[in-house]
Enzyme design. Structure first.
Site: not given
Length: 778
Positions: A113, A388
């Site tokens: 940087e 179910s």
């Protein structure tokens, strides 16, 4: 012989520099000197202009003393009541001193940087020149040449817009920051402020998000990864693009070698041992209110607005959350799991989602036992077999296609030859067979074999179509085992689909975000409900009536809350999943219980722990709300104590012999204007017949006066819900005949269509006819 060059005479010192003889002025200044003067003058003007611009810009800059207390722009999320439930991300930055960041991590950041950070005064002219050259070569702004000090100034005070005025302001602020802070203080503030993606601000939170450790424990390879993220967090995030993150980290390592920060041998050792990333998590959500609900909302915000705006843009997000119901849901889920563990049921996780079926508003969402332990949201991210609890979709399809609840099914051994899988013999939960059994009783007691037989009769594809209409979007495999709930779904899907039954056939998609505004209050997004008829009201009502029996006398009796409610239990093989999904007219909730590793529980069924959790939630959630039942829609009739959709009831006894035909109608009858016999007969509908059962598309034909205009209006009439489907005009031909083809987008068996035809005769008189037809069973 060539003449010898004679140098020009210098002008006399007594002569004025500004006076010269005509025709000899330019000979007095050498060309190089003239160019030098012009360049110098240009430089002076440029410097003066630059200084003037900087002075002008500096007058409008923020107070740099705020560097000690940088402003916050958190996104705030509000409940339906207006209560603040989360700030993104108020707890996602943990400031640490520079000494807590390993030296090799600091070097990695500087290498990629700002390698000259400790040499320049806040602005690196060499870096700016390099950036200008790169931008000229590329034809666009690809590099800013900003130092770490400039980046800090931009992060704290400026926008990310790449324009000259911002760059000049950035330079002024950087110089001022350098005057107020030491280099180490600037680097410390930078490492605590910079954004690393995934909602992580600062090096400490980034270390925890990507590597699950504090910054002081970061290795050189891990530090290189974090340093590489800074330039473009979205592009180099290890969670979304790990390969790009590794390539970027290698670039950081190479740069550190070039700068002499590490040796080639150290670099080789790092590259031979690739770093390992921790799985993605919802960083910053631990410790806030309703974290599971926020984890459901957050991906929607990120997908619509992006990380930068969500995490730094100061958005206000208005949601459907009911904080009372959310706290209640968390309480009953934890208590249920604790009781299950105390009873030795081997349960560890549960999920509960509740929504208003009338609006689709998600009122509460609990995705697990403890968000601090695991951020995985089982309410919408986990797909599990419903068992179910899927059977209502089969029987809804049957009811919609003319099968009455009194239909006698066969509960007896049956075998199906499955291609590639041999013979399949479905069994009931209790391993016994009941013989003949009605559809109603088979669903109330969750008997498997009749459901499989019904699925075989209807066809899996037809059942899947109805499940899709009701809101199931997960992949459903068209096998007969679908009757036993073998295709995985989410609790949110199941709650939404059962909500169609609670809303008498009208589907409203679930929604959690109602409105989003930016920091200035401008509306960026607003939700508008989208309603559609998924089932005919009589079908939804009849299924609800059957599911009431599940609670009052079937497998879900533990879910009885003392008011009209309907629901269904679900249990999968070996007790790996247990469900209860139930609803009232105003609230639907789905509960799932199981284990993340899919290990079996100890005989936990849907009618047990899940039904108890559901009942505990619903009783308290509806406290103070008057009991409400569903009104019976038109199209539902009672015969012998059973409910039927009109047209499916038992055949009545033969009617008596017909009476003689009636006399022709008098003038003005049947809705026509009383303008004489000719006028009364000016509009006749030849097909379909009033009260007919038809299969759309259907052609509406009739006869009126030649040249008349016929207006046709068609309403889909479900009793409680009437939707205008058609409003059109068409001319009659020379013989006075007309025809219109009616084709609804979704033919729903049992749906009634009210048709009104109005003919306007050439003389101005009108005649009207009305009839009703019903979508026939398919």
């Amino acid at each position: 012989m060539a003449r010898r060059a004679v140098p020009p005479r210098r002008p006399s010192s007594r002569r004025s520099a500004g006076v010269h003889r005509a025709g000899r002025g330019h000979r007095g200044l050498p060309p190089l000197l003239l160019v030098g003067l012009v360049v110098g003058l240009g430089a002076v003007l440029a410097i003066g202009t630059g200084v003037g611009v900087l002075v002008a810009i500096s007058r409008d800059l923020p107070d740099v003393t705020a560097v000690y207390h940088p402003p916050a722009q958190a996104t705030r999320i509000y409940a339906a009541s207006g209560e603040l439930v989360a700030s993104l991300y108020r707890e996602n930055r943990i400031p640490i001193p520079l000494e807590a960041v390993p030296r090799h991590v600091r070097q990695a950041v500087l290498a990629i940087e700002d390698a000259r950070f400790y040499q320049h005064p806040g602005v690196d002219l060499t870096g700016i020149a390099r950036a200008i050259w790169h931008n000229i070569r590329s034809g666009e702004i690809v590099e800013g040449g900003s130092t770490i000090t400039q980046q800090l100034a931009r992060t704290l005070f400026l926008s990310q817009e790449r324009v000259l005025s911002r760059k000049l302001a950035e330079i002024v602020l950087a110089l001022e920051i350098e005057r107020r802070l030491t280099k180490d203080e600037i680097l410390e503030r930078y490492l605590n402020e910079v954004y690393f993606g995934q909602g992580a601000y600062g090096i400490e939170m980034a270390a925890r998000v990507y590597f699950g450790k504090p910054a002081r424990e970061l290795t050189l390879g891990e530090g290189a990864v974090l340093a590489g993220i800074i330039r473009a967090p979205s592009a180099y995030s290890p969670h979304t693009n790990p390969q790009a993150a590794r390539r970027r980290a290698r670039l950081v390592i190479d740069r550190m070698v070039q700068l002499g920060m590490i040796t080639p041998a150290q670099a080789g050792a790092v590259l031979r041992h690739p770093v390992t990333f921790t799985p993605p998590a919802n960083a910053g959500l631990v410790g806030i209110r309703a974290p599971y609900f926020i984890s459901f909302v957050l991906p929607q915000l990120l997908g619509r607005f992006g990380e930068e705006l969500v995490y730094r843009g100061g958005l206000s997000v208005y949601t459907t959350l009911d904080t009372r119901l959310q706290a209640l849901a968390e309480k009953v889920v934890r208590r249920g799991i604790d009781e299950g563990l105390a009873a030795g049921l081997r349960t560890s996780q549960a999920a509960l989602v509740a929504l208003d079926p009338r609006t689709g508003h998600v009122r509460a969402m609990i995705g697990g036992y403890d968000f601090d332990q695991t951020q995985f949201n089982r309410a919408w991210q986990a797909r599990r077999q419903p068992g179910s609890a899927f059977k209502p979709f089969i029987y809804v399809t049957a009811l919609a296609n003319g099968v009455p609840p009194s239909r006698v099914l066969v509960d007896a051994p049956v075998a199906y030859r499955i291609p590639g899988a041999g013979v399949w013999r479905p069994k009931n939960y209790d391993r016994r067979f009941r013989g003949p059994i009605t559809l109603r009783r088979a669903l109330e007691h969750s008997v498997n074999v009749p459901a499989v037989r019904m699925l075989s009769e209807l066809g899996p594809d037809r059942v899947i179509e109805y499940a899709r209409r009701m809101g199931i979007s997960s992949d459903l495999r068209p096998h007969l085992s679908l009757a036993l709930g073998t295709s995985e779904v989410t609790p949110l899907e199941m709650a939404s689909a059962y909500g169609v039954l609670a809303n008498l056939g009208v589907r409203v998609a679930p929604v959690a975000i109602l409105k989003v505004t930016d920091a200035s209050g401008k509306v960026l997004y607003e939700h508008f409900p989208d309603r559609e008829i998924a089932l005919a009201p009589p079908v939804a009502y009849l299924m609800t009536d059957i599911l009431k029996g599940v609670i009052t006398r079937g497998t879900g009796r533990a879910a009885n809350i003392g008011r009209p409610a309907a629901g269904k239990t679900g249990t999968t093989d070996d007790y790996r999943n247990a469900w209860f999904i139930g609803y009232t007219p105003t609230l639907v909730a789905a509960v799932w219980v199981g284990n993340d590793d899919n290990t079996p529980m100890r005989r936990v069924v849907g009618g047990g722990l899940p039904a108890k959790i559901w009942a505990a939630f619903m009783r308290s959630a509806l406290e103070g709300v008057p009991p409400e039942d569903w009104p019976r829609p038109d199209g539902v009739v009672v015969r012998g104590g059973e409910l039927y959709i009109r047209g499916t009831e038992p055949t009545p006894p033969p009617p008596p012999p017909p009476s003689p035909p009636p006399l022709p109608p008098e003038a003005g009858s049947n809705g026509a204007e009383p303008a004489g016999t000719a006028e009364a007969l000016a509009l006749t509908v030849t097909e379909p017949q009033d009260g007919a059962h038809v299969r759309t598309p259907v052609v509406i034909r009739g006869v009126t006066a030649p040249g008349a205009t016929v207006a046709i209006t068609i309403l889909a009439d479900g009793g409680l819900v009437a939707v205008r489907l058609v409003e059109t005009y068409l001319p009659a031909d020379e013989q006075g005949t007309f025809a219109y083809r009616f084709a609804p987008s979704i033919p729903i068996p049992g749906m009634r269509y009210a048709i009104t035809l109005t003919a306007r005769l050439p003389g101005g008189a009108t005649a009207t006819r009305t009839l009703t037809i019903t979508e026939a069973l398919r």
